[in-house]
Write a protein that holds these residues in place. Structure first.
Motif, PDB file in Angstrom:
ATOM      1  N   VAL A 115      38.869  39.633  59.597  1.00 57.92           N
ATOM      2  CA  VAL A 115      38.854  40.194  58.453  1.00 57.92           C
ATOM      3  C   VAL A 115      40.259  39.872  57.612  1.00 57.92           C
ATOM      4  O   VAL A 115      41.361  40.065  58.188  1.00 57.92           O
ATOM      5  CB  VAL A 115      38.713  41.762  58.431  1.00 57.92           C
ATOM      6  N   ARG A 116      40.191  39.550  56.294  1.00 60.71           N
ATOM      7  CA  ARG A 116      41.219  39.221  55.531  1.00 60.71           C
ATOM      8  C   ARG A 116      41.122  40.317  54.228  1.00 60.71           C
ATOM      9  O   ARG A 116      40.250  40.353  53.689  1.00 60.71           O
ATOM     10  CB  ARG A 116      41.340  38.111  55.082  1.00 60.71           C
ATOM     11  N   ALA A 117      42.001  41.487  54.091  1.00 59.57           N
ATOM     12  CA  ALA A 117      41.899  42.298  52.867  1.00 59.57           C
ATOM     13  C   ALA A 117      43.052  41.916  51.992  1.00 59.57           C
ATOM     14  O   ALA A 117      44.363  41.650  52.437  1.00 59.57           O
ATOM     15  CB  ALA A 117      42.091  43.580  53.205  1.00 59.57           C
ATOM     16  N   GLU A 118      42.670  41.641  50.621  1.00 55.19           N
ATOM     17  CA  GLU A 118      43.678  41.476  49.631  1.00 55.19           C
ATOM     18  C   GLU A 118      43.420  42.218  48.275  1.00 55.19           C
ATOM     19  O   GLU A 118      42.158  42.620  47.927  1.00 55.19           O
ATOM     20  CB  GLU A 118      43.611  39.884  49.287  1.00 55.19           C
ATOM     21  N   GLN A 119      44.766  42.909  47.680  1.00 58.54           N
ATOM     22  CA  GLN A 119      44.314  43.304  46.453  1.00 58.54           C
ATOM     23  C   GLN A 119      44.385  42.285  45.405  1.00 58.54           C
ATOM     24  O   GLN A 119      45.414  41.656  44.885  1.00 58.54           O
ATOM     25  CB  GLN A 119      45.705  44.439  46.191  1.00 58.54           C
ATOM     26  N   THR A 120      43.281  42.188  44.758  1.00 60.97           N
ATOM     27  CA  THR A 120      42.920  41.038  43.847  1.00 60.97           C
ATOM     28  C   THR A 120      41.763  41.396  42.924  1.00 60.97           C
ATOM     29  O   THR A 120      40.873  42.176  43.539  1.00 60.97           O
ATOM     30  CB  THR A 120      43.002  39.616  44.121  1.00 60.97           C
ATOM     31  N   ARG A 121      41.366  40.904  41.983  1.00 61.08           N
ATOM     32  CA  ARG A 121      40.118  40.769  40.992  1.00 61.08           C
ATOM     33  C   ARG A 121      39.314  39.600  41.623  1.00 61.08           C
ATOM     34  O   ARG A 121      39.831  38.700  41.477  1.00 61.08           O
ATOM     35  CB  ARG A 121      40.215  40.997  39.659  1.00 61.08           C
ATOM     36  N   ALA A 122      37.857  39.801  41.635  1.00 61.67           N
ATOM     37  CA  ALA A 122      37.133  38.499  42.011  1.00 61.67           C
ATOM     38  C   ALA A 122      37.242  37.457  41.090  1.00 61.67           C
ATOM     39  O   ALA A 122      37.115  36.412  41.313  1.00 61.67           O
ATOM     40  CB  ALA A 122      35.548  39.180  42.115  1.00 61.67           C
ATOM     41  N   GLU A 123      37.490  37.917  39.604  1.00 60.23           N
ATOM     42  CA  GLU A 123      37.681  37.165  38.707  1.00 60.23           C
ATOM     43  C   GLU A 123      38.714  36.007  39.054  1.00 60.23           C
ATOM     44  O   GLU A 123      38.674  34.909  38.470  1.00 60.23           O
ATOM     45  CB  GLU A 123      37.704  37.642  37.228  1.00 60.23           C
ATOM     46  N   LYS A 124      39.676  36.349  39.592  1.00 55.90           N
ATOM     47  CA  LYS A 124      40.713  35.389  39.668  1.00 55.90           C
ATOM     48  C   LYS A 124      40.693  34.666  41.249  1.00 55.90           C
ATOM     49  O   LYS A 124      41.635  33.834  41.193  1.00 55.90           O
ATOM     50  CB  LYS A 124      42.191  36.377  40.084  1.00 55.90           C
ATOM     51  N   LEU A 125      39.652  34.888  41.924  1.00 54.33           N
ATOM     52  CA  LEU A 125      39.462  34.132  43.026  1.00 54.33           C
ATOM     53  C   LEU A 125      39.073  32.673  42.733  1.00 54.33           C
ATOM     54  O   LEU A 125      38.232  32.532  42.024  1.00 54.33           O
ATOM     55  CB  LEU A 125      38.664  34.684  44.092  1.00 54.33           C
TER      56      LEU A 125
END
Length: 206
Positions: A115-125
């Motif tokens: 598991v990798r957890a990250e604060q970001t928005r899907a649109e930026k991936l």
């Protein structure tokens, strides 16, 4: 925990242990950061863990699968799926930092190295994944727009790569607006609890 074992009888001792630890961990962290509604913490295994695992009844994840969980909140559906499929990799994202910190703490306590957890928005991936999972973070049409670019062309499951989206209620209008092939799986076909009567997994191949 008995509820999970009822529907997933093949769990290893390690998986049973990890699922068993979830209640205490979520009660501890939820008292500090509200990631689950107060009434739902008492029905964690039914309304969060088993609900998340509804995706596994539609499609299991083979070794080497990369899965994105968008708007993971407190780690659902990503953390239960990561316990069930230890050989798949899970990227859990949410725009709210304090929720991601809770997810990171819980994943570490459960020793979930997939598991990798990250604060970001899907649109930026800009990474690629075989499947994108989520629990009703927005309407299905805008959601497809966010993640379509992230679906890998390398498909090696029974279902073609795409979205597995947990959603409830009457979806006729919403799916009527979706200009994509889709299939709806009723979770009441897999789970007998009343909670699942209107709950579904929407599969959108991409």
């Amino acid at each position: 925990m008995e509820l999970i074992a009822k529907y997933f009888p093949e769990l290893t001792e390690d998986q049973k242990s990890k699922f068993g630890q979830m209640e205490e961990l979520y009660q501890y962290w939820n008292a500090r950061v509200n990631v689950i509604s107060r009434q739902d913490i008492d029905t964690l295994y039914e309304r969060h863990v088993l609900h998340s695992l509804g995706i596994a009844k539609v499609q299991g994840f083979k070794a080497g699968t990369s899965v994105l969980d968008v708007g993971t909140g407190g780690g659902f559906p990503g953390i239960p799926l990561a316990i069930l499929f230890p050989d798949a990799q899970f990227h859990l994202v949410d725009s709210i930092g304090k929720k991601i910190r809770v997810v990171q703490e819980i994943a570490a306590a459960l020793k979930l190295d997939n598991v990798r957890a990250e604060q970001t928005r899907a649109e930026k991936l800009d990474e690629s994944y075989e499947f994108v999972v989520s629990r009703a973070v927005t309407g299905i049409t805008p959601f497809v727009g966010w993640v379509k670019k992230n679906i890998s062309r390398n498909s090696f499951h029974e279902l073609r790569n795409g979205i597995l989206y947990l959603k409830g209620g009457d979806l006729a209008e919403e799916l009527g607006e979706l200009n994509q092939k889709n299939r709806v799986y009723a979770l009441s076909d897999y789970f007998s609890e009343e909670f699942f009567e209107t709950k579904k997994v929407v599969y959108v191949p991409l």
